[in-house]
Design an enzyme around this catalytic site. Structure first.
Site, PDB file in Angstrom:
ATOM      1  NE  ARG A 145      54.316  59.604  -0.357  1.00  0.00           N
ATOM      2  CZ  ARG A 145      55.024  60.432   0.403  1.00  0.00           C
ATOM      3  NH1 ARG A 145      56.321  60.572   0.215  1.00  0.00           N
ATOM      4  NH2 ARG A 145      54.447  61.122   1.347  1.00  0.00           N
ATOM      5  CG  ASP A 146      53.612  65.262  -6.513  1.00  0.00           C
ATOM      6  OD1 ASP A 146      52.390  65.490  -6.394  1.00  0.00           O
ATOM      7  OD2 ASP A 146      54.466  66.167  -6.567  1.00  0.00           O
ATOM      8  CB  ILE A 147      50.769  60.405 -10.473  1.00  0.00           C
ATOM      9  CG1 ILE A 147      51.987  59.476 -10.457  1.00  0.00           C
ATOM     10  CG2 ILE A 147      50.072  60.377 -11.844  1.00  0.00           C
ATOM     11  CD1 ILE A 147      51.694  58.059 -10.775  1.00  0.00           C
ATOM     12  CG  ASN A 151      55.033  66.118 -11.105  1.00  0.00           C
ATOM     13  OD1 ASN A 151      55.678  67.123 -11.422  1.00  0.00           O
ATOM     14  ND2 ASN A 151      54.662  65.869  -9.872  1.00  0.00           N
TER      15      ASN A 151
END
Ligand SMILES: Nc1ncnc2c1ncn2[C@@H]1O[C@H](COP(=O)(O)OP(=O)(O)O)[C@@H](O)[C@H]1O
Ligand SMILES: [Mg+2]
Length: 348
Positions: A145-147, A151
């Site tokens: 959910r936070d690519i 990150n």
């Protein structure tokens, strides 16, 4: 492990002192003011190695979301075992906040400006897809959910590492209303923005957006510049040298409707592997790209009509005594300059 220590009243002004716990902070790796998080690189004296300490400060993030993000990150990291995902080491608590200690991966993040050749970007894509295949193989599958560039760490051999599991979810897990829109604008798939269920294809959108940033040398905060008035990531004109099949692969990764994307990481990986990234397109490349992009849909219709015409011609010719056959044979006779005899022979 949970220990209470006295802590600095303002952790944002200087590095905290964790020497009693056996850690020496070396430098700050990142900070997120709104979320009240600071990530430090530290030296673990007992382990004799570098670690990463992610701090969640009460003063600046005294809300449920950051505590939940902290707990979730620990829970998920603990269950993972992949060489390119940092391992969970331990956690502790002070009067100032919670701290999670994890393995340090010695590679810079893609948030730091670097430029890659498109072939290298393909390699990075495959490396991340391998991690996503692993995450999606878990039961239930894990959605990061936070690519986004910040990150993802990439070393000099183009091995990619995935960090920051603070927003990660198990597929199908219920989400509170407050936690819907938490990803990063521009990298978040539309289904997340509208609060719909997330699937394996959701992380593919974010990966596609990340790769487009790399290809176009766009910083994460500037990704909005690539989004057109139909909400699509529009990058094609910025990288004209891309092979159309690679371009179509990317377009499919960032389709707004998740049913138009690859169904999961392993399908996206299988499709990407044989694709040439750069260079002149073959006729087949163009044809495949045209079909995949669905922009030249009439091309498909034309091809189908052409095929139908050929099939019907074959059928007509193969009918005994039909007009087509007569025509051909008459033509044959003329070619052979035997019109009279031939016509006699064939009877036409
Ligand atoms: N395990 C790690 N090894 C090396 N660098 C890391 C690691 N974890 C995080 N980082 C670096 O620290 C930054 C912040 O960490 P992250 O977990 O993304 O925190 P946040 O939740 O505040 O975004 C990352 O962008 C990355 O550059
Ligand atoms: Mg992060």
């Amino acid at each position: 492990m949970s220990k209470f220590l006295s802590a600095d009243s303002n952790p944002f002004s200087h590095h905290p002192d964790f020497s009693q716990l056996g850690y020496q902070v070396i430098q700050e790796l990142g900070r997120n003011r709104e979320g009240g998080r600071i990530t430090y690189l530290a030296y673990a004296l007992k382990l004799n190695q570098k670690v990463v300490i992610k701090a969640f400060y009460f003063a600046s993030a005294a809300n449920d979301l950051s505590v939940k993000a902290y707990e979730r990150e620990i829970e998920i990291l603990q269950q993972l075992n992949h060489s390119r995902i940092p391992r969970y080491v331990t956690s502790f608590e002070t009067s100032a906040g919670f701290y999670m200690v994890q393995e340090y991966k010695n590679a810079p993040s893609l948030g730091i400006k670097r430029s890659f050749h498109p072939e290298e970007i393909k390699q990075i894509a495959l490396s991340i897809l391998e991690i996503l295949v692993y995450l999606q193989k878990q039961v239930p599958p894990i959605i990061h959910r936070d690519i986004k560039p910040e990150n993802i760490l990439v070393d000099e051999h183009l091995n990619a590492y995935l960090v920051d599991f603070g927003l990660a979810r198990l597929k199908g897990a219920k989400m509170s209303l407050s936690s819907f829109v938490v990803g990063t604008p521009g990298f978040m798939p539309p289904e997340e923005q509208f609060g719909h269920a997330l699937t394996e294809a959701s992380d593919l959108y974010s990966l596609g957006a990340t790769l487009i940033c790399l290809l176009t040398n766009t910083r994460s905060v500037e990704i909005g510049k690539l989004i057109d008035d139909k909400q699509r990531l529009n990058f094609q004109k910025l990288v004209p040298q891309l092979n159309p099949r690679f371009r179509s692969w990317l377009v499919k990764m960032v389709e707004l409707k998740r049913k138009h994307r690859y169904v999961n990481a392993s399908a996206a990986m299988a499709a990407l592997k044989p694709i040439q990234v750069i260079g002149a397109a073959t006729g087949l490349d163009n044809f495949v790209a045209a079909i995949q992009e669905r922009k030249r849909f009439n091309l498909l219709i034309l091809a189908t009509l052409g095929l139908l015409a050929v099939v019907s011609a074959i059928l007509i010719i193969s009918q005994p005594g039909n007009a087509g056959k007569r025509l051909l044979e008459t033509k044959e006779c003329q070619d052979l300059e035997l019109s009279k005899n031939c016509l006699k022979e064939t009877g036409y």
